[in-house]
Design a protein around this motif. Structure first.
Motif, PDB file in Angstrom:
ATOM      1  N   THR A 544       0.945  -1.118   0.013  1.00  0.00           N
ATOM      2  CA  THR A 544      -0.015   0.102  -0.109  1.00  0.00           C
ATOM      3  C   THR A 544       0.910   1.239   0.088  1.00  0.00           C
ATOM      4  N   PHE A 545       1.754   1.162   0.850  1.00  0.00           N
ATOM      5  CA  PHE A 545       2.749   2.200   1.038  1.00  0.00           C
ATOM      6  C   PHE A 545       3.523   2.502  -0.132  1.00  0.00           C
ATOM      7  N   ALA A 546       4.145   3.601  -0.553  1.00  0.00           N
ATOM      8  CA  ALA A 546       4.977   3.734  -1.707  1.00  0.00           C
ATOM      9  C   ALA A 546       6.015   4.588  -1.704  1.00  0.00           C
ATOM     10  N   VAL A 547       7.143   4.938  -2.265  1.00  0.00           N
ATOM     11  CA  VAL A 547       7.987   5.908  -2.279  1.00  0.00           C
ATOM     12  C   VAL A 547       7.851   6.260  -3.793  1.00  0.00           C
ATOM     13  N   GLY A 548       7.622   7.719  -3.874  1.00  0.00           N
ATOM     14  CA  GLY A 548       7.766   8.432  -5.117  1.00  0.00           C
ATOM     15  C   GLY A 548       8.458   9.605  -5.035  1.00  0.00           C
ATOM     16  N   ALA A 549       8.409  10.198  -6.378  1.00  0.00           N
ATOM     17  CA  ALA A 549       9.258  11.345  -6.354  1.00  0.00           C
ATOM     18  C   ALA A 549       8.618  12.292  -7.574  1.00  0.00           C
ATOM     19  N   ARG A 550       9.026  13.510  -7.646  1.00  0.00           N
ATOM     20  CA  ARG A 550       8.568  14.480  -8.453  1.00  0.00           C
ATOM     21  C   ARG A 550       9.706  15.319  -8.967  1.00  0.00           C
ATOM     22  N   TRP A 551       9.590  15.647 -10.242  1.00  0.00           N
ATOM     23  CA  TRP A 551      10.715  16.384 -10.873  1.00  0.00           C
ATOM     24  C   TRP A 551       9.862  17.692 -10.869  1.00  0.00           C
ATOM     25  N   ARG A 552      10.813  18.884 -10.371  1.00  0.00           N
ATOM     26  CA  ARG A 552      10.538  20.102 -10.067  1.00  0.00           C
ATOM     27  C   ARG A 552      11.466  21.224 -10.723  1.00  0.00           C
ATOM     28  N   ARG A 553      10.935  22.245 -11.141  1.00  0.00           N
ATOM     29  CA  ARG A 553      11.769  23.273 -11.649  1.00  0.00           C
ATOM     30  C   ARG A 553      12.022  24.334 -10.705  1.00  0.00           C
ATOM     31  N   VAL A 554      13.197  24.746 -10.004  1.00  0.00           N
ATOM     32  CA  VAL A 554      13.069  25.810  -9.025  1.00  0.00           C
ATOM     33  C   VAL A 554      14.115  26.722  -9.318  1.00  0.00           C
ATOM     34  N   SER A 555      13.714  28.016  -8.825  1.00  0.00           N
ATOM     35  CA  SER A 555      14.956  29.146  -8.896  1.00  0.00           C
ATOM     36  C   SER A 555      14.642  29.875  -7.586  1.00  0.00           C
ATOM     37  N   SER A 556      15.563  30.411  -7.415  1.00  0.00           N
ATOM     38  CA  SER A 556      15.562  31.497  -6.157  1.00  0.00           C
ATOM     39  C   SER A 556      15.560  32.925  -6.615  1.00  0.00           C
ATOM     40  N   TYR A 557      15.164  33.860  -5.959  1.00  0.00           N
ATOM     41  CA  TYR A 557      15.261  35.242  -6.125  1.00  0.00           C
ATOM     42  C   TYR A 557      16.652  35.857  -6.233  1.00  0.00           C
TER      43      TYR A 557
END
Length: 1012
Positions: A544-557
């Motif tokens: 039931t439980f699982a590990v997942g991931a997200r690809w994110r696009r990040v920048s800082s000011y």
């Protein structure tokens, strides 16, 4: 390794709940607060890039005309392997730092738009790749642990000034926003397991008032930020500390620990510590709002970078030792070293050709003395303590411990790593708790796993509330009536962590580590492992439980460059947990990481010129929602997405370290494929490159040899293993046929009988093995993995060059050490050449049978790339011992040698008077003589008589000290011989102002000797 960890976790409840029955309970006296752990930190430059064939900018190694920019040179030279764009370079540097006793590498980060595109962002990912490889090797079976320092931030405030067009006001909200953006960018690129965490006491004058966010770090921790280059700041107050601390705590779940300059501390008096950033001065000590620091340097030399430059001589280590003594007298909590590897300004402690391991050894000895508070003292480097401890739950806590004492811990020492609970500064609950015997040599670091449970009294848990978990050392005294006592708080280096005891939220993962590579090829799928612990109150169900991931696009000011951005691009398929995970247990989850978007299309490539970067965010799925939606922590790591990642790893070679020029030798080569793409025998090849002593290219792809076999992805092959038969069978039945099953194993490929053609040269060289994958060398690609380039230092011998021994004719001591400048007198005016900068060098040792140190040095070394002008002459430099003649003053000496045809006589010489002239006489076997007039240039002048500079020194010695305004030159003079007649002897001029340092005869190749 996974199975052994599982066995350990199954045994943890027994280890934790089995207290030592015969131990006497200590009195409930108040425990003094632990002393601040003594730390040694060093600036770590990662902006060097010495490979001209890479797309990354060639930086800070040579000037445009080929002259070196380095005051001192790495002991494996500054060839293309001297590059912060290579994972192996970081691995080498960080391991050497740890060997020197340095606890924290303060990576010098310049985050303005120009430097981000040049090195600042990608260089961090390459560094992290090296750290991940070192950590992975630490848990591999039968491997020797690799130590490495934790990573902190050294922020150049000039980044803000360059972005704002001048000195900035840190009271300005926009400047504070940009400052936090730089800090955020750095710590997003350094995963939590590699950050330099400092455990703060409850009395620390924390600036962040908001409760920290949930994070995979103990409560009360802080990350280090050192600010330098305060000339970029026009004005400041404490507001920038408050703002950045608040935002960092909300995002990273920790505070910031600030180290500023004394000038900055006058404006912002709540800086935790302060230290000057002027390495050209002596040692200094300073006190901040929380702790005191000492700053020191082994010396300073920027004569090649500035005019006029500054020079602080090393005095053969005496300068460094005196600085350490001054720091010891001040007794600070922390010591800040001006640099580990700033070769350009001569503040490096890393091994160099000029000094070898001298300063690494001095640092290790001084650091041990600084950190030792007694025979048995320790420092807890890091501990994975949960923020909430639930009663009756056993938490496997990794405690990374360094032995900072003066004695080794062995079985006879009876030293144990243990823990206990404190409430209001006093021990509570059953004491002592579980303990693990510690066996550790002085200065070494090891990870111990403690089974930690919430405080108990008898069989009942203590009331919920706020407690302190204390980690430290105990000593067992006695045998039959044994008891354990905690070592002195200051000596043992106790470590206090605030912990909430009580019911934890249902869904709280503690992320321990990730093996996902920091540099990947778009469109491929990588295999990795994620390790995490259940710190919540709810079991994680299998299936039931699982590990997942997200690809994110990040920048800082950053003012005028980028805005705050955090966009989800895609989610990777979730991986179900392979087992049930009760609260408190760990699990390692194999995961597949596709470098693709939600539609399966390859992710767009990233380049250093982008204003954003990729962040891979790991999360836990409970079948209905993500843990992050319930307030749980995620694990973020940045990833560089590129177009190539062959990922070879060379394991070693049988190439001899002493080679004859022009010969071909057969060698064996070990190779691993550490990436997801296969190598094909019909397409991919092994390439062999050659480089000179200065790292300049002698030949590129001198040979390419096809692979003898295909090599699968990750070098994984199927191995047939027998299945153990059942222990019993009925009588009369035939035995069952043997069964086998296929298991996957990592198998290195051994390539045999590779031909290696040795160049026609005489002197030290580097033979480099590379993989040509799909038509391009792996070494110049945008991705980097450790071992993707195998660099072998060798000595090449050739009959074409013949150095003459001059010891019997040396009459002048013209070379002096920093420690005794009056020893040398090259010109009768008590001037001399600095011995520290002259060859012979301390060469990096080889793996396996060592090579003989070579005194041969190429002409033009560090003045221009070797061989750039067709000059491949090498000279044998004299020794540098004090009170020993080392230079020949020309007085008509006759130098005889075996008669043979010669092409030329090469002189390494100088003049100690203006335009010193004289005749060299070449004497042949038939008694004929050629008279060759030569005029030499004074050693502090530029060439005047057709010669060229063979070696340059940035300054000279005088009897009273250094003369930094006067560089010195050694010149190459070529005297052409009559190659038709055997040359028998050379007669020197009668002019003592003409000085000879070395002579090399250039012989005719044996195949071209004239017939008798």
């Amino acid at each position: 390794m996974i199975h052994s960890r599982k066995r350990l976790l199954l045994a943890l409840p027994f280890l934790a709940l089995t207290a030592i029955a015969f131990a006497q309970e200590p009195p409930r006296t108040e425990v003094p607060p632990p002393a601040t752990p003594r730390l040694v930190m060093a600036l770590y430059r990662y902006d060097f890039q010495g490979d001209r064939r890479k797309k990354a900018a060639f930086r800070f190694v040579r000037e445009a005309d080929g002259r070196t920019r380095l005051a001192h040179h790495p002991w494996d030279s500054d060839g293309p392997w001297f590059s912060a764009d290579r994972s192996q370079w970081h691995r080498n540097q960080l391991q050497l730092m740890a060997g020197a006793g340095i606890d924290v590498a303060l990576a010098v980060f310049r985050g303005d738009a120009e430097e981000r595109g040049a090195y600042a962002i990608k260089g961090l990912d390459v560094m992290v790749q090296g750290l991940k490889e070192l950590r992975a090797e630490n848990v591999a079976p039968l491997s020797r642990p690799h130590e490495y320092p934790q990573v902190g931030l050294a922020l150049d405030l000039g980044s803000l000034a360059r972005q704002y067009g001048g000195p900035v006001d840190l009271k300005n909200e926009d400047v504070q926003r940009s400052l936090y953006g730089l800090i955020r960018d750095f710590y997003l690129h350094v995963p939590a397991e590699f950050r330099a965490w400092v455990q703060l006491s409850r009395k620390h004058p924390g600036l962040a008032q908001d409760p920290p966010a949930e994070a995979s770090a103990p409560a009360g921790t802080a990350c280090v930020v050192r600010l330098f280059n305060d000339t970029a700041v026009r004005d400041a107050d404490n507001s920038f500390l408050v703002t950045c601390n608040r935002r960092f705590a909300a995002e990273f779940g920790a505070q910031l620990l600030w180290i500023g300059t004394p000038a900055l501390a006058q404006k912002a008096d709540r800086l935790d510590a302060c230290a000057a950033d002027t390495p050209a001065t002596g040692a200094e000590s300073a006190k901040g709002a929380w702790l005191s620091t000492g700053r020191l340097s082994p010396g300073y030399d920027d004569l090649l970078l500035a005019s006029p430059g500054r020079l602080r001589a090393r005095q053969n280590g005496a300068t460094y030792v005196a600085d350490w003594r001054q720091v010891h007298r001040a007794a600070p909590e922390w010591v800040l070293l001006d640099s580990w590897n700033d070769y350009a300004r001569g503040t490096e402690l890393a091994p160099t050709l000029e000094y070898g391991l001298q300063y690494q050894d001095l640092t290790r000895a001084a650091a041990r003395e600084f950190k030792a508070a007694g025979p048995h003292s320790a420092r807890v480097v890091r501990a994975t303590v949960p923020r909430v401890a639930q009663p009756r739950i056993v938490y496997p806590v990794e405690v990374v411990v360094q032995n900072t004492g003066t004695a080794d811990w062995d079985p006879l020492s009876s030293i144990f790593v243990s823990y206990r609970w404190l409430k209001g500064g006093k021990p509570v609950g059953d004491q002592p708790a579980a303990a693990i015997a510690a066996t550790l040599a002085r200065g070494d670091v090891r990870t111990y796993i403690l089974g930690v449970t919430a405080p108990m009294k008898g069989r009942q848990p203590l009331p919920a509330g706020d407690y302190d978990l204390e980690l430290g050392l105990v000593r067992r005294i006695g045998l039959r009536q044994a008891r354990e006592e905690w070592l002195d708080a200051e000596a043992a280096g106790r470590h206090l962590v605030p912990v909430r005891v009580g019911e934890a939220p249902p869904l709280r993962p503690y992320w321990l580590s990730s093996t996902a590579p920091a540099l990947v090829k778009s469109g491929l799928t990588y295999q990795a492992e994620i390790r995490l612990r259940n710190d919540g109150s709810r079991p994680w169900a299998k299936g039931t439980f699982a590990v997942g991931a997200r690809w994110r696009r990040v920048s800082s000011y950053l003012r005028g460059y980028a805005e705050d951005q955090d966009t989800i691009l895609a989610e990777i398929p979730r991986m179900l947990l392979p087992a049930v995970v009760p609260p408190g247990r760990e699990i390692t989850v194999p995961v597949s990481l596709p470098v693709a978007n939600g539609a399966g299309q390859p992710l767009p490539l990233w380049s250093p010129n982008e204003k954003w970067y990729y962040v891979l965010e790991w999360d836990l799925w409970d079948g209905a929602r993500w843990a992050s939606q319930e307030g749980g922590a995620t694990h973020r790591e940045t990833v560089t997405v590129v177009d190539r990642d062959p990922a070879p790893r060379f394991l070693g070679t049988s190439l001899p370290t002493e080679l004859a020029a022009g010969r071909t030798v057969q060698v064996t080569l070990g190779l691993l494929n550490t990436g997801p793409e296969s190598y094909r025998a019909d397409r991919d090849r092994i390439a062999i490159h050659w480089f000179y002593l200065d790292g300049s290219e002698a030949s590129w792809m001198d040979q390419t040899v096809p692979l003898s076999q295909d090599i699968p992805a990750y070098s994984r092959t199927g191995v047939e293993t027998p299945v153990k038969p059942a222990p019993h069978r009925r009588r009369g039945r035939r035995p069952a046929p043997p069964e086998t099953r296929t298991q996957t194993a990592v198998s290195p490929t051994i390539l045999r009988d590779l031909p290696v053609r040795v160049p026609d040269y005489f002197g030290p060289m580097y033979c480099v093995f590379d993989l040509v994958h799909a038509g391009e060398p792996a070494s110049i690609g945008p991705a980097s993995k450790g071992g993707d380039l195998l660099v072998v230092p060798v000595n090449v011998f050739s009959p074409v060059m013949m150095p003459l021994p001059l010891g019997a004719h040396q009459s002048v001591d013209g070379i002096s050490q920093d420690s005794d400048r009056a020893d040398g007198n090259i010109d009768g005016r008590f001037n001399s050449l600095p011995a520290e900068l002259l060859p012979p060098y301390v060469m990096r040792p080889t793996v396996g049978p060592g090579r003989t140190p070579s005194p041969m040095v190429p002409c033009g070394l560090w003045v221009r790339p070797v061989g750039a002008q067709g000059d491949r002459v090498t000279f044998m430099f004299p020794g540098k011992a004090d009170r020993t003649p080392n230079i020949v003053a020309c007085n008509g000496q006759r130098l005889e040698f075996a008669a043979a045809p010669r092409i030329a006589v090469h002189l390494l010489g100088l003049a100690t008077e203006e335009d010193a002239a004289g005749d060299f006489r070449l004497i042949y076997a038939d008694a004929s003589v050629d008279v060759k007039p030569v005029t030499m240039t004074h050693f502090v002048d530029t060439p005047r008589h057709g010669e060229h500079v063979a070696f340059r020194l940035s300054h000279r010695h005088t009897r009273d000290g250094d003369d930094p305004r006067t560089p010195c030159n050694l010149y190459h003079y070529e005297i052409v011989a009559n190659r038709q007649k055997p040359l028998l002897a050379i007669e020197l001029p009668r002019n003592p102002a003409m000085k000879i340092v070395a002579i090399t005869l250039e012989n005719l190749p044996l195949s071209t000797h004239p017939a008798p």
